[in-house]
Design a protein around this motif. Structure first.
Motif, short mmCIF file in Angstrom:
data_model
loop_
_atom_site.label_atom_id
_atom_site.label_comp_id
_atom_site.label_asym_id
_atom_site.label_seq_id
_atom_site.Cartn_x
_atom_site.Cartn_y
_atom_site.Cartn_z
N PHE A 1 0.82 -1.21 0.00
CA PHE A 1 0.00 0.00 0.00
C PHE A 1 0.86 1.27 0.00
O PHE A 1 0.55 2.24 -0.67
N GLU B 1 -3.34 2.13 10.60
CA GLU B 1 -4.75 1.95 10.95
C GLU B 1 -4.91 0.98 12.12
O GLU B 1 -5.93 0.97 12.78
N HIS C 1 -10.79 -4.00 7.72
CA HIS C 1 -11.12 -2.68 7.19
C HIS C 1 -12.55 -2.70 6.67
O HIS C 1 -12.89 -3.57 5.85
#
Ligand SMILES: CC1=C(CCC(=O)O)c2cc3nc(cc4[nH]c(cc5[nH]c(cc1n2)c(C)c5CCC(=O)O)c(CCC(=O)O)c4C)C(CCC(=O)O)=C3C
Ligand SMILES: [Fe+2]
Length: 345
Positions: free
Chosen positions: A11, A267, A179
């Motif tokens: 990512f 996150e 997520h």
């Protein structure tokens, strides 16, 4: 088949305060994420000096895979490329082409299907090849690994360790998180003839496999890090709301397992170690979070097994009945309209 290299496709994340906004603009370009959300997320990064842990974690995981490849006598250089930050996948593929690589395996750092978790990495592969032009290598993506026995075993041990850190206190609930994605994206995930929701069903299956390995009778699957405008439905419940609900039921503590991610990136360290942990503390609940699988030696072992499915025709070890998807060439989708991108508001 003989391969020239492994492309480690991830990512990406910022490496300093000045990277944060340009990184977030890369992530959200054309995706309808409200400006206020971007500013709030930028603050999360600034809490950590503008540095996401993700790039360093990827570099460490790559080093572990390189060592394992060397041990097994496999001559496969590993090259790092990201969707959203330097080193970019476009540069990685251009470098591979310049060094004469023709056939390259790609390991995407996501275990699951779905648009964000699988097909968007296909788009990255196709975009990088297009940018490279005529000399681009053939890029063969490794399959989804959410049900690989080594992935399941390492997540299970991490959950056990988190429970142990709370003294194996009775009544502590295991909560798996992944997520959140828009409902419409989940419905569109998987090939059209599978009935949809491949992403959330695979998350549920991975959680079930881990729970079975540990012998957990009760657990929950919830979601985190949603980013869309409130009027668009996303997968629910959110982890923080769920902690409230568990508190209302008298649950004394939680072990949170971020099963939807392979590493303890921002996150995880913000949304779980900060927001979720804080909510649990407000309720006087015990809280522990299991660490990601990518620091476990079995993760590198698994990556090499996935490679061997291609180099030696090794059997695909998997624990679920889902088809072994995600393995496509040059960024093709797994099937026509598989995990089709949704129109964004
Ligand atoms: C399914 C999924 C995974 C798991 C698969 C995988 O691992 O690839 C994942 C991973 C990650 N997501 C990450 C970061 C972000 N995701 C965002 C936004 C979004 N994620 C989405 C989904 C997913 N995301 C979606 C549907 C959006 C909405 C916008 C869009 O449709 O694209 C935003 C925008 C701001 C915001 O949060 O709103 C950020 C900053 C980081 C890096 C963290 C770090 O820097 O350490 C990682 C590993
Ligand atoms: Fe994300």
């Amino acid at each position: 088949m003989r391969y020239d290299a492994l492309l480690w496709l991830s990512f990406g994340g910022p490496e300093g305060p000045e990277d944060v906004l340009p990184f977030l603009e890369n992530v959200t370009r054309g995706r309808g994420v409200p400006r206020e959300r971007l500013e709030a997320v930028a603050e999360h990064y600034h809490h950590f000096g503008g540095v996401s842990p993700i790039n360093a974690l990827n570099r460490a995981a790559i080093a572990a895979v390189e060592a394992r490849l060397a041990d097994e006598g496999l001559d496969l250089p590993v090259v790092f490329g990201n969707r959203n930050w330097d080193p970019y996948v476009e540069d990685a593929v251009a470098g591979l082409a310049a060094s004469g690589a023709r056939e390259v395996l790609v390991f995407p750092t996501s275990a699951f299907g779905g648009y964000s978790a699988c097909r968007q990495y296909d788009e990255d592969i196709a975009r990088a090849r297009a940018a490279c032009g005529a000399g681009a290598p053939r890029l063969v993506k490794l399959r989804q690994f959410f049900d690989h026995p080594l992935f399941v075993a390492s997540v299970a041990d991490a959950v056990r360790a988190a429970h142990a850190s709370l003294g194996d206190a009775p009544g502590v609930r295991t909560v798996f998180t992944a997520h959140s994605v828009p409902e419409a994206a989940d419905v569109a995930s998987g090939p059209p003839d599978e009935g949809g929701r491949r992403y959330s069903r695979q998350i549920g299956e991975a959680a079930r496999l881990v729970a079975a390995e540990i012998g957990l009778a009760d657990y929950d699957v919830v979601w985190q890090s949603r980013s869309g405008p409130p009027r668009i439905p996303w997968l629910e419940p959110d982890i923080v709301d769920h902690i409230d609900a568990l508190h209302d039921k008298g649950v004394p503590g939680v072990v949170v397992c971020p099963i939807g991610f392979v590493s303890d990136h921002l996150e995880v360290v913000w949304d779980l170690d900060n927001e979720a942990a804080e909510r649990a503390a407000e309720h006087g609940m015990a809280f522990a979070r299991s660490t990601g699988p990518d620091t476990d030696p079995r993760f590198a072992e698994m990556v090499v097994e996935l490679i061997r499915e291609h180099t030696d025709g090794a059997p695909a070890r998997k624990l679920s009945d889902f088809p072994a998807a995600g393995c496509t060439v040059d960024g093709a989708p797994c099937a026509v309209a598989c995990c089709a991108p949704q129109r964004r508001p």
